[in-house]
Write a protein that holds these residues in place. Structure first.
Motif, PDB file in Angstrom:
ATOM      1  N   GLN A  75      -8.343 -95.097  38.489  1.00 51.32           N
ATOM      2  CA  GLN A  75      -8.547 -93.765  37.920  1.00 51.32           C
ATOM      3  C   GLN A  75      -9.619 -92.981  38.668  1.00 51.32           C
ATOM      4  O   GLN A  75      -9.848 -91.813  38.371  1.00 51.32           O
ATOM      5  N   GLY A  76     -10.296 -93.609  39.617  1.00 54.83           N
ATOM      6  CA  GLY A  76     -11.319 -92.929  40.395  1.00 54.83           C
ATOM      7  C   GLY A  76     -12.544 -92.538  39.598  1.00 54.83           C
ATOM      8  O   GLY A  76     -13.170 -91.524  39.875  1.00 54.83           O
ATOM      9  N   MET A  77     -12.892 -93.358  38.619  1.00 56.25           N
ATOM     10  CA  MET A  77     -14.051 -93.064  37.770  1.00 56.25           C
ATOM     11  C   MET A  77     -15.380 -93.333  38.481  1.00 56.25           C
ATOM     12  O   MET A  77     -16.372 -92.711  38.182  1.00 56.25           O
ATOM     13  N   ILE A  78     -15.360 -94.269  39.416  1.00 51.74           N
ATOM     14  CA  ILE A  78     -16.595 -94.691  40.073  1.00 51.74           C
ATOM     15  C   ILE A  78     -16.739 -93.949  41.398  1.00 51.74           C
ATOM     16  O   ILE A  78     -15.886 -94.047  42.276  1.00 51.74           O
ATOM     17  N   GLU A  79     -17.838 -93.247  41.517  1.00 55.04           N
ATOM     18  CA  GLU A  79     -18.099 -92.498  42.746  1.00 55.04           C
ATOM     19  C   GLU A  79     -18.747 -93.391  43.802  1.00 55.04           C
ATOM     20  O   GLU A  79     -18.441 -93.307  44.986  1.00 55.04           O
ATOM     21  N   MET A 116     -17.130 -94.022  28.240  1.00 55.37           N
ATOM     22  CA  MET A 116     -17.310 -94.313  29.651  1.00 55.37           C
ATOM     23  C   MET A 116     -17.899 -95.715  29.834  1.00 55.37           C
ATOM     24  O   MET A 116     -17.462 -96.453  30.705  1.00 55.37           O
ATOM     25  N   ARG A 117     -18.877 -96.057  29.004  1.00 57.28           N
ATOM     26  CA  ARG A 117     -19.535 -97.357  29.088  1.00 57.28           C
ATOM     27  C   ARG A 117     -18.511 -98.491  28.956  1.00 57.28           C
ATOM     28  O   ARG A 117     -18.521 -99.438  29.730  1.00 57.28           O
ATOM     29  N   ASP A 160     -25.572 -94.019  37.406  1.00 56.70           N
ATOM     30  CA  ASP A 160     -25.570 -93.782  35.963  1.00 56.70           C
ATOM     31  C   ASP A 160     -25.771 -95.068  35.166  1.00 56.70           C
ATOM     32  O   ASP A 160     -26.392 -95.069  34.121  1.00 56.70           O
ATOM     33  N   LYS A 195     -15.341 -98.423  29.569  1.00 52.23           N
ATOM     34  CA  LYS A 195     -14.450 -98.438  30.727  1.00 52.23           C
ATOM     35  C   LYS A 195     -15.116 -99.132  31.909  1.00 52.23           C
ATOM     36  O   LYS A 195     -14.459 -99.895  32.634  1.00 52.23           O
ATOM     37  N   ILE A 196     -16.391 -98.889  32.105  1.00 51.75           N
ATOM     38  CA  ILE A 196     -17.129 -99.533  33.199  1.00 51.75           C
ATOM     39  C   ILE A 196     -17.214-101.041  32.951  1.00 51.75           C
ATOM     40  O   ILE A 196     -17.028-101.846  33.874  1.00 51.75           O
ATOM     41  N   ASP A 213     -10.542 -99.527  40.808  1.00 53.01           N
ATOM     42  CA  ASP A 213     -10.817 -98.314  40.043  1.00 53.01           C
ATOM     43  C   ASP A 213      -9.705 -97.296  40.291  1.00 53.01           C
ATOM     44  O   ASP A 213      -9.914 -96.278  40.953  1.00 53.01           O
TER      45      ASP A 213
END
Length: 90
Positions: free
Chosen positions: A74-78, A1-2, A42, A4-5, A72
C-alpha cells in the motif's frame, strides 16, 4: 496506522521465520512507539532486541533481516532506518 505498522512488522518477522532466518517458534506481541525526535521517523520498534535473546542472534542482524523482508504494497512506509543496536525507525 499503528496497527497497520505492527502488522507489517509481524508479517516481515513471519517471513524471516519461514526462510529460516530466525530460530523462533512464534512471533511475539509487538509494540511500537511514537519517536521522540521526528527526524527518526514517526514510529520506532525494539522488536529486534526483544527477539535477540530468543533467537540467540545479534539484534542488529535481526533488524536487518526484518527490514529486508518488509512488504508494503500500500506504500504506507516512506522510509525505514535501523538505529543503534537494532531499533527499527519507520
Amino acid at each position: 496506522m499503528r496497527k497497520k505498522i505492527i502488522k507489517i512488522l509481524s508479517d516481515a518477522i513471519k517471513s524471516c521465520m519461514d526462510k529460516g532466518l530466525l530460530g523462533i517458534a512464534e512471533v511475539p506481541e509487538l509494540e511500537i512507539e511514537m519517536t521522540r525526535d521526528p527526524s527518526f521517523g514517526d514510529y520506532a520498534s525494539n522488536a529486534a532486541m526483544v527477539l535477540a535473546s530468543k533467537a540467540r542472534m545479534k539484534p542488529r542482524k535481526i533488524a536487518e533481516d526484518i527490514v529486508a523482508n518488509i512488504s508494503d504494497p500500500q506504500g504506507m512506509i516512506e522510509k525505514i532506518d535501523i538505529a543503534g543496536p537494532g531499533f527499527i525507525n519507520i
